[in-house]
Design a protein around this motif. Structure first.
Motif, short mmCIF file in Angstrom:
data_model
loop_
_atom_site.label_atom_id
_atom_site.label_comp_id
_atom_site.label_asym_id
_atom_site.label_seq_id
_atom_site.Cartn_x
_atom_site.Cartn_y
_atom_site.Cartn_z
N PRO A 170 -11.92 42.91 15.50
CA PRO A 170 -12.35 44.08 14.70
C PRO A 170 -11.24 44.58 13.78
CG PRO A 170 -11.81 44.74 16.93
CD PRO A 170 -11.75 43.24 16.91
N LYS A 171 -11.63 45.12 12.63
CA LYS A 171 -10.67 45.72 11.71
C LYS A 171 -10.18 47.06 12.23
CE LYS A 171 -11.44 45.62 7.29
NZ LYS A 171 -12.09 45.78 5.96
N ASN A 227 -20.02 45.76 9.82
CA ASN A 227 -20.24 45.02 11.07
C ASN A 227 -18.96 44.37 11.61
OD1 ASN A 227 -19.88 42.96 9.26
ND2 ASN A 227 -21.99 42.21 9.35
N ASP A 228 -17.80 44.75 11.04
CA ASP A 228 -16.55 44.16 11.50
C ASP A 228 -15.65 45.19 12.18
OD1 ASP A 228 -15.99 45.60 9.25
OD2 ASP A 228 -14.86 44.03 8.22
N VAL A 269 -16.96 43.75 18.53
CA VAL A 269 -17.00 42.53 17.75
C VAL A 269 -15.69 41.77 17.95
CG1 VAL A 269 -18.50 43.56 16.01
CG2 VAL A 269 -16.02 43.66 15.69
#
Length: 277
Positions: free
Chosen positions: A30-31, A56-57, A27
């Motif tokens: 992203p985290k 979703n991150d 993604v």
């Protein structure tokens, strides 16, 4: 069967294999990046239900370890945690993983995660270890507890009877050491035995884990026959970096209860390591 080139490249020149990525998600911004490692005899499919519950991150890679799933299974390889860790490092390089990762290991995969963090500490942010079979050195017989001795005897029984792997694994399933989704028919008995002996029986993870500087979250069931609860307590007492979550459930990551425990732990780890705005 390995080709002549593969034997020269990997066996003689000792170039690590690139492992198969069972599933991957990327993604924007992203985290965190998670890397999932399965247990003995399993494959990346172990993590399907966990992956479905992830935010979703984040980025994640689900790996098939050497000898399992769709990864290479060379007959000559030493299937110890060191070999697996080197192959994982090569795989992350090939897939251009540039962020420090959160390693998520189940059973044998937990031992590989510890080895990877020991060898490549700058590549790792933290570890989440599920059902880790941490055993003390077998050479010190005075320290072995009765159940630890029994487990080693059972593992040696499996290792000495590879032709009877299906029968022995059925016994392991009845004893709660393996889940019903564990498909012995897809296993290579020699590879399984080699990984059992080199990664689990002859392990150093219990000594290594307390020396790691990374935050470590251990999840295990108090009725899991493959996990020695007192050994988990020992490493927790020896390291301020280790947090432990106990529950009642199976060894395998099956069922909503265990899956939820893992996904909740991962969300907590990601949130705790992500700077707030």
């Amino acid at each position: 069967m390995d080709s002549v080139f593969a034997r020269v490249w990997h066996k003689t020149l000792r170039v690590p294999y690139t492992l198969h990525v069972y599933r991957q998600s990327r993604v924007d911004k992203p985290k965190a990046t998670l890397v999932f490692l399965h247990g003995l005899g399993n494959s990346g499919s172990t993590w399907e239900s966990v992956a479905e519950g992830l935010p979703n991150d984040i980025d994640f890679l689900i790996i098939d370890l050497l000898g399992f799933g769709d990864s290479p299974a060379p007959t000559w390889a030493v299937y110890d945690a060191k070999t697996q860790a080197k192959a994982l490092a090569k795989t992350l390089l090939v897939h251009a993983v540039r962020r420090r990762v959160i390693l998520v290991g189940h059973s044998m995969g937990s031992l590989v995660a510890v080895e990877f963090a020991k060898r490549y500490p700058l590549l790792v942010k933290s570890l989440v270890l599920c059902s880790p079979p941490l055993y003390r050195a077998s050479k010190d017989k005075r320290l072995l507890m009765e159940r630890e001795e029994l487990l080693r005897w059972f593992y040696e029984l499996v290792a000495k009877q590879p032709d009877n792997l299906a029968r022995v694994t059925r016994l392991a399933t009845k004893a709660g050491l393996k889940g019903d989704d564990y498909d012995v028919s897809k296993l290579n008995a020699k590879t399984y035995v080699a990984a059992l002996r080199e990664s689990i029986i002859n392990q150093t993870a219990m000594e290594d884990i307390v020396k790691l500087p990374h935050p470590i979250h251990i999840l295990y069931s108090t009725v899991d026959m493959a996990v020695i609860g007192k050994n988990i307590s020992r490493v927790q007492e020896a390291s301020k970096s280790i947090v432990v979550t106990k529950f009642i459930g199976p060894h395998e990551i099956i069922g909503k209860k265990y899956t939820d425990k893992v996904t909740d732990a991962l969300k907590q780890v990601v949130d705790s390591e992500t700077p707030s705005d």
